[in-house]
Design an enzyme around this catalytic site. Structure first.
Site, PDB file in Angstrom:
ATOM      1  N   SER A  21       0.820  -1.201   0.000  1.00 55.42           N
ATOM      2  CA  SER A  21       0.000   0.000   0.000  1.00 55.42           C
ATOM      3  C   SER A  21       0.856   1.255   0.000  1.00 55.42           C
ATOM      4  O   SER A  21       1.863   1.343   0.715  1.00 55.42           O
ATOM      5  CB  SER A  21      -0.902   0.017   1.241  1.00 55.42           C
ATOM      6  OG  SER A  21      -1.596   1.246   1.343  1.00 55.42           O
ATOM      7  N   TYR A  49      -2.129   5.798  -5.293  1.00 56.78           N
ATOM      8  CA  TYR A  49      -3.158   6.805  -5.513  1.00 56.78           C
ATOM      9  C   TYR A  49      -2.512   7.905  -6.351  1.00 56.78           C
ATOM     10  O   TYR A  49      -1.573   8.570  -5.886  1.00 56.78           O
ATOM     11  CB  TYR A  49      -3.638   7.411  -4.194  1.00 56.78           C
ATOM     12  CG  TYR A  49      -4.449   6.486  -3.317  1.00 56.78           C
ATOM     13  CD1 TYR A  49      -5.799   6.244  -3.588  1.00 56.78           C
ATOM     14  CD2 TYR A  49      -3.880   5.868  -2.205  1.00 56.78           C
ATOM     15  CE1 TYR A  49      -6.556   5.408  -2.776  1.00 56.78           C
ATOM     16  CE2 TYR A  49      -4.634   5.032  -1.391  1.00 56.78           C
ATOM     17  CZ  TYR A  49      -5.965   4.804  -1.685  1.00 56.78           C
ATOM     18  OH  TYR A  49      -6.707   3.975  -0.874  1.00 56.78           O
ATOM     19  N   THR A  98      -5.351   2.628  -7.581  1.00 60.88           N
ATOM     20  CA  THR A  98      -6.701   2.602  -7.024  1.00 60.88           C
ATOM     21  C   THR A  98      -7.520   3.700  -7.690  1.00 60.88           C
ATOM     22  O   THR A  98      -7.153   4.877  -7.646  1.00 60.88           O
ATOM     23  CB  THR A  98      -6.667   2.802  -5.505  1.00 60.88           C
ATOM     24  OG1 THR A  98      -6.019   1.669  -4.912  1.00 60.88           O
ATOM     25  CG2 THR A  98      -8.061   2.929  -4.936  1.00 60.88           C
ATOM     26  N   LYS A 132      -7.351  -0.736 -10.031  1.00 59.62           N
ATOM     27  CA  LYS A 132      -8.054  -1.451  -8.955  1.00 59.62           C
ATOM     28  C   LYS A 132      -9.296  -0.674  -8.552  1.00 59.62           C
ATOM     29  O   LYS A 132      -9.214   0.520  -8.239  1.00 59.62           O
ATOM     30  CB  LYS A 132      -7.121  -1.614  -7.755  1.00 59.62           C
ATOM     31  CG  LYS A 132      -7.741  -2.298  -6.547  1.00 59.62           C
ATOM     32  CD  LYS A 132      -6.720  -2.389  -5.422  1.00 59.62           C
ATOM     33  CE  LYS A 132      -7.252  -3.134  -4.224  1.00 59.62           C
ATOM     34  NZ  LYS A 132      -8.347  -2.416  -3.549  1.00 59.62           N
ATOM     35  N   HIS A 185     -13.163  -1.957  -2.746  1.00 60.32           N
ATOM     36  CA  HIS A 185     -12.379  -1.385  -1.651  1.00 60.32           C
ATOM     37  C   HIS A 185     -12.763  -2.017  -0.315  1.00 60.32           C
ATOM     38  O   HIS A 185     -12.744  -1.365   0.733  1.00 60.32           O
ATOM     39  CB  HIS A 185     -12.580   0.131  -1.594  1.00 60.32           C
ATOM     40  CG  HIS A 185     -11.342   0.901  -1.206  1.00 60.32           C
ATOM     41  ND1 HIS A 185     -10.652   1.706  -2.088  1.00 60.32           N
ATOM     42  CD2 HIS A 185     -10.671   0.986  -0.038  1.00 60.32           C
ATOM     43  CE1 HIS A 185      -9.622   2.262  -1.466  1.00 60.32           C
ATOM     44  NE2 HIS A 185      -9.610   1.834  -0.213  1.00 60.32           N
TER      45      HIS A 185
END
Length: 356
Positions: free
Chosen positions: A104, A132, A158, A230, A254
């Site tokens: 992440s 992100y 994402t 994603k 999510h």
């Protein structure tokens, strides 16, 4: 502990209740959180028999990254809330399992240190990086370069977070920031030498409602690594992903943490797999708790699945060893279910083996 539910119970006992709520909770009434799991329970398996395969091969390869099984570590934030060793423990366990860990961007450990921990166990670990895309593209590119330098093999963008979902458990607990001593380490001193400068300079992750396909094209122009997206739930977005040259998609809501009342991921998977038509890999996360869940997802069109909360429960319950036990449990459970369904390899599973 022999089930993911037992790991969750142990984790709940050990975690600060506020932090347990952060990991377990979802958006608003958490309808989608519940349905991610219940949707799997509604599906029925139809096994094949007399196929004569006494040994299974669970290994796959995704976009040039080998994995010992089609069960990956999905990106989840803030592992050091669950255990002091945080992402270092998770990375070592994933490397030991021989599977891909999607790190992440909101990790509480720097990507360089995560990669180093994984390499203690395996010389060439399968690390991908969840990203992100930030409105500041120069800043985003600096993060990309940092992750590339650390040795990641793909980027997973994402795309289901134009704004932050409303998580009512966190609102009730007034949990909106990390406790003292923890930060999002991947955003510390971006573009600076990590050994110098202001060590307290940590940027915040900014959600961007202006994100569009041009930004994905921009990222693809800035890296030679595969770029996956994603957060796909609509078949037309899957078709557009193929059109725009995306390397793979992750069917994801999510974990029910963004928009409540969206469908369970397993319910939309068949339509998305049909839209992609095998052109690019399709991954799925959300609700995987049993080997039979993995079988159902692969049969309905996924190339692999990601697990998020189960890894966190293992981490909270027992650090590196807890994550190892969770991954081994899911591997063994999947291997047994695959054998019971008459399969030797994940690719042997077909849609006719799942009924509603």
């Amino acid at each position: 502990m022999r089930t993911i539910a037992e790991f969750e119970a142990a984790a709940r006992q050990r975690l600060d209740p506020v932090h347990y709520d952060y990991f377990a909770g979802g958006a608003q009434e958490e309808i989608t959180v519940a349905e991610n799991e219940s949707a799997f329970r509604k599906l029925r398996l139809l096994p094949r028999v007399l196929r004569g395969s006494d040994k299974r091969d669970l290994s796959i390869e995704l976009l040039g990254t080998p994995s010992s099984m089609p069960i990956l570590v999905a990106p989840t934030a803030f592992h050091r809330l669950a255990h002091a060793d945080g992402e270092l423990a998770t990375a070592r366990a994933a490397a030991r399992a021989g599977t891909i860990m999607i790190v992440s961007m909101a990790a509480t450990t720097a990507i360089e240190d995560i990669a180093a921990a994984a390499r203690e166990v395996a010389p060439d670990p399968g690390l991908w990086f969840q990203l992100y895309l930030q409105p500041d593209l120069e800043f985003t590119e600096a993060i990309v370069r940092r992750a590339e330098h650390a040795g990641v093999k793909a980027f997973v963008v994402t795309v289901d977070s134009p704004v932050l979902g409303r998580r009512e458990r966190d609102d009730r607990n007034d949990f909106h920031d990390l406790p003292s001593g923890l930060v999002v380490e991947n955003l510390r001193n971006i573009g600076e030498n990590r050994s110098g400068g202001n060590t307290s300079h940590v940027r915040e992750i900014v959600m961007s409602a202006g994100l569009n396909w041009d930004h994905i094209a921009w990222l693809r122009s800035k890296t030679k690594l595969p770029v996956l997206i994603k957060g796909v739930l609509h078949a037309e977005d899957a078709r557009l992903a193929v059109h725009h040259g995306v390397a793979g998609i992750v069917v994801s809501n999510h974990g029910g943490r963004q928009l409540d009342t969206v469908p369970a991921t397993i319910d939309v998977l068949p339509e998305i797999a049909a839209a992609v038509g095998g052109a690019i890999p399709v991954l799925l996360d959300g609700g995987i708790r049993r080997g039979t869940d993995v079988v159902k997802a692969l049969a309905l069109g996924a190339d692999a699945v990601g697990v998020g909360r189960p890894v966190v429960w293992g981490l909270a319950a027992g650090g590196r060893e807890g994550v190892t036990q969770v991954l081994d449990l899911l591997r063994d459970d999947f291997d047994q279910a695959l054998a019971m369904c008459g399969g030797r390899h994940p690719a042997d599973l077909t849609p006719d083996q799942v009924r509603r």
